[in-house]
Each structure stands twice: as structure tokens, then as C-alpha cells.
Write a protein that holds these residues in place. Structure first.
Motif, PDB file in Angstrom:
ATOM      1  N   ALA A  93       0.818  -1.220   0.000  1.00  0.00           N
ATOM      2  CA  ALA A  93       0.000   0.000   0.000  1.00  0.00           C
ATOM      3  C   ALA A  93       0.850   1.268   0.000  1.00  0.00           C
ATOM      4  CB  ALA A  93      -0.926   0.008   1.213  1.00  0.00           C
ATOM      5  N   ASP A  94       1.999   1.229   0.647  1.00  0.00           N
ATOM      6  CA  ASP A  94       2.880   2.397   0.727  1.00  0.00           C
ATOM      7  C   ASP A  94       3.642   2.537  -0.598  1.00  0.00           C
ATOM      8  OD1 ASP A  94       4.803   4.300   1.221  1.00  0.00           O
ATOM      9  OD2 ASP A  94       5.714   3.257   2.924  1.00  0.00           O
ATOM     10  N   PRO A  95       3.443   3.650  -1.338  1.00  0.00           N
ATOM     11  CA  PRO A  95       4.072   3.796  -2.656  1.00  0.00           C
ATOM     12  C   PRO A  95       5.597   3.701  -2.630  1.00  0.00           C
ATOM     13  CG  PRO A  95       2.539   5.608  -2.246  1.00  0.00           C
ATOM     14  CD  PRO A  95       2.607   4.794  -0.998  1.00  0.00           C
ATOM     15  N   ALA A  96       6.218   4.259  -1.610  1.00  0.00           N
ATOM     16  CA  ALA A  96       7.684   4.208  -1.535  1.00  0.00           C
ATOM     17  C   ALA A  96       8.153   2.781  -1.332  1.00  0.00           C
ATOM     18  CB  ALA A  96       8.192   5.098  -0.405  1.00  0.00           C
ATOM     19  N   ARG A  97       7.506   2.085  -0.405  1.00  0.00           N
ATOM     20  CA  ARG A  97       7.906   0.698  -0.148  1.00  0.00           C
ATOM     21  C   ARG A  97       7.631  -0.189  -1.351  1.00  0.00           C
ATOM     22  NH1 ARG A  97       6.018  -0.853   5.807  1.00  0.00           N
ATOM     23  NH2 ARG A  97       6.671  -2.876   5.042  1.00  0.00           N
TER      24      ARG A  97
END
Length: 192
Positions: A93-97
Motif C-alpha cells: 500500500a505504501d508507494p515508496a515501499r
């Protein structure tokens, strides 16, 4: 006029046996091709595949009329495997991850597969296009979240990613730890 002699038609027992044998040969050829092209990349040859599969070249050519057909089948298989390996990153869900996990998994996969790394580094559009589109989508999400430089373009991504891949190939580096290191460097180069 003398009638033309024809071979007797195969019995019901012969046909399934021949089909099973042909299936086994096809499976051996494909398994051998995976190994040969992973090891030698595009420099792998049909004779090497035939030898590793313990079949004649003609048997390989019955399944794959040209080397390009065999390469295509292997690349498509390896890309499907890459999709399975990177699926957790895409679900993040986290774009960076998600972007970071995908890039790291991509580098790890390329470290062990010379053919896939050569094909993607060369930018063969039939194969590289969908992968770069996926990376571009992940990068756009990370960019929108402020986690990737605002000025980074698809060209930048290709130069950094494919450039590192080409150099690692040219240096014949296959150590996954080294490839991961350059994956991390790629990510650092794209951060704001």
C-alpha cells in the motif's frame, strides 16, 4: 500404374506413446533452454540446448522452428516468474515501499538470469515495455508521495536501471549481493 505403398496407420497404442515421448522431449528441451539461456544469455545456442536435453537439434527445431522462438518462450516464462516474485511489492500500500521493493526484487532476479537481464538491458520493447510501464507506474505513485525526485522521467529510469544492468553484464558480475547494492544505488539516485 502401381498403387503407392503407404505405411500402416499407427495403432491406438503407438499414438499415445509417441505423444507422451514428444511431451517429455518438449519438457526436457524447455528445461534445458531455461538453464542454458540463464547461464549464457543470448549467446546460448540450440546445439547447447539439444545437448543438455539429450536430444538432437532436429527435435528442438520441431518444437521451436527458430532460436528466437525458443528465446521468446523462455523470456515469457521468466517474466511470468518475475511477476510472481514481485507480486507482494505490487500489493504494498505504501508507494515508496512498493517501488523500492519492486526495484530490489528486480535486481535480485536479474542477477541470476543472464538472458532476462540482457533482454531488459537491451530494451527489447516486447519484453521491456510492460516491465518499464509497471516501474513507471510505481515510480509515479512514489513521486506523487514525494518519495522520488519530481524531475525523474522514464528516460532517467531506463538509463539508470538499464545502464547498471548493462555494466554488470559487461563485467560478468553475477553476485546477487552486488546486484542488490546497485539496486539500492538506483533507488538512492531517484530520491529527492
Amino acid at each position: 500404374m502401381t498403387p503407392v505403398q503407404t505405411s500402416p496407420r499407427p495403432t491406438g497404442q503407438d499414438t499415445p506413446l509417441k505423444r507422451a515421448d514428444a511431451r517429455r522431449n518438449h519438457e526436457r528441451i524447455f528445461a534445458a533452454a531455461l538453464e542454458i539461456f540463464e547461464e549464457f544469455g543470448l549467446q546460448g545456442t540450440v546445439p547447447q540446448v539439444a545437448e543438455r536435453a539429450d536430444v538432437g537439434k532436429a527435435t528442438v527445431y520441431r518444437s521451436y522452428p527458430a532460436k528466437e522462438d525458443l528465446v521468446d518462450a523462455v523470456v515469457r516464462h521468466r517474466l511470468a516468474e518475475l511477476d510472481r516474485v514481485t507480486e507482494p511489492a505490487l500489493a504494498e500500500a505504501d508507494p515508496a515501499r512498493a517501488f523500492e521493493a519492486y526495484v530490489r526484487l528486480l535486481f535480485e532476479t536479474l542477477a541470476g538470469d543472464r538472458l532476462l537481464s540482457e533482454v531488459l538491458a537491451e530494451g527489447r520493447s516486447a519484453y521491456a515495455g510492460p516491465l518499464l510501464d509497471r516501474l513507471l507506474g510505481l515510480m509515479a505513485q512514489a513521486k506523487a508521495a514525494g518519495l522520488v525526485r519530481a524531475d525523474v522521467t522514464l528516460l532517467d529510469l531506463r538509463v539508470v536501471l538499464c545502464g547498471m544492468t548493462l555494466q554488470l553484464l559487461a563485467l560478468a558480475e553475477r553476485d546477487p549481493a552486488l546486484w542488490r547494492r546497485y539496486g539500492d544505488m538506483t533507488l538512492r539516485a531517484l530520491r529527492p
